[in-house]
Design an enzyme around this catalytic site. Sequence first.
Site, short mmCIF file in Angstrom:
data_model
loop_
_atom_site.label_atom_id
_atom_site.label_comp_id
_atom_site.label_asym_id
_atom_site.label_seq_id
_atom_site.Cartn_x
_atom_site.Cartn_y
_atom_site.Cartn_z
CE LYS A 1 -3.78 -2.48 2.21
NZ LYS A 1 -4.48 -2.88 3.44
CD GLN B 1 -3.37 -4.78 6.52
OE1 GLN B 1 -3.50 -3.72 5.94
NE2 GLN B 1 -3.77 -5.92 5.99
CG ASP C 1 -9.65 -0.79 5.13
OD1 ASP C 1 -9.33 -1.13 3.98
OD2 ASP C 1 -8.96 -1.05 6.14
N1 GUN Z 1 -6.61 -7.48 6.00
C1 GUN Z 1 -6.88 -8.16 4.86
N2 GUN Z 1 -7.49 -7.35 3.96
C2 GUN Z 1 -7.59 -6.14 4.54
C3 GUN Z 1 -8.11 -4.89 4.10
O1 GUN Z 1 -8.64 -4.73 2.99
N3 GUN Z 1 -8.03 -3.88 4.99
C4 GUN Z 1 -7.48 -4.03 6.23
N4 GUN Z 1 -7.46 -2.97 7.04
N5 GUN Z 1 -7.00 -5.16 6.66
C5 GUN Z 1 -7.05 -6.22 5.82
#
Ligand code: GUN
Length: 293
Positions: A53, A97, A120
């Site tokens: 990211k 995350q 998100d």
């Molecule tokens: N863990 C796996 N996929 C995601 C996601 O799209 N966002 C977040 N914050 N954690 C994740």
Amino acid sequence: MKILDGKLIADQIKSEIAKDVQENFLDKGLEPPHIAAVLVGDDPASITYVNAKEKACHEVGFLSSVYRYPANITEQKLLEAVDFLNHDNQIHGFIVQLPLPTHIDEQKIIERIDPLKDIDGFHPVNIGKMTLNQPCFLPATPYGIITLLERYGIETTGKNCVVLGRSHIVGTPISIMLSRKSNAGNATVTICHSYSQDIPSITSGADILIVAIGKEGFVTADMVKKNAVVIDVGVHRVPSDETKSGFKLKGDVRFDEVAGKCSYITPVPGGVGPMTIVSLLLNTLKAAKLEIH
Ligand code: GUN
């Protein structure tokens, strides 16, 4: 059979975002969009996702910050970290995350995030607005899938869509998005989960099959209708002696046997994964432009 090339489309969208950042922020003397990620502990998959990211942010000219905390951080301290980011005017949007260590109530943390910064799209306010077809932050993976279908001109209206998996992150929101009165949408959606009976009889009626079940190689050719569109959300690291690293990424779908039977299919890697990251960038751009709510 055509490959739905998520990497290619994600690269195109990243160029569009970079141009937008230049014209609507930098050329006007404004700070570019700034995203923050909260990373708790040292789960290798989470570290990989957060690094990817950050890299994508830099490619499009966004600023990015990562807030790292040890796995034994208390729930209270993590709530305070969320409060800090909620109030930090430099940060346009942030993610925490997942997964979090088991002593922390994940839902409590998600609900503490300001819905206006919830890039998100996991906060109940955003999930509710998504369900009501109102402007909101769409969860990144479903948003990426919809964008991929749109960019390849794949019609969803009137189609039978089957979704394998009902997670909060993928299965549940993509089911809602595909069934909404909107385009992409207007599909007849069936969700399969751990209590579903005779899954192959359901999947073999799918014009569009979305697989987010988290089981490597679950979908075999006999489960897929001829000329179906198959979207594979699974990512599994499996040992391999064909690669230098000693492992290979595989999906929930047995690509080699399913590919010949469908009209379109996403590869793993290079399908849904890059689209997820670019969707987070699109959400951040909307946050920075105050386009939501
Ligand atoms: N863990 C796996 N996929 C995601 C996601 O799209 N966002 C977040 N914050 N954690 C994740």
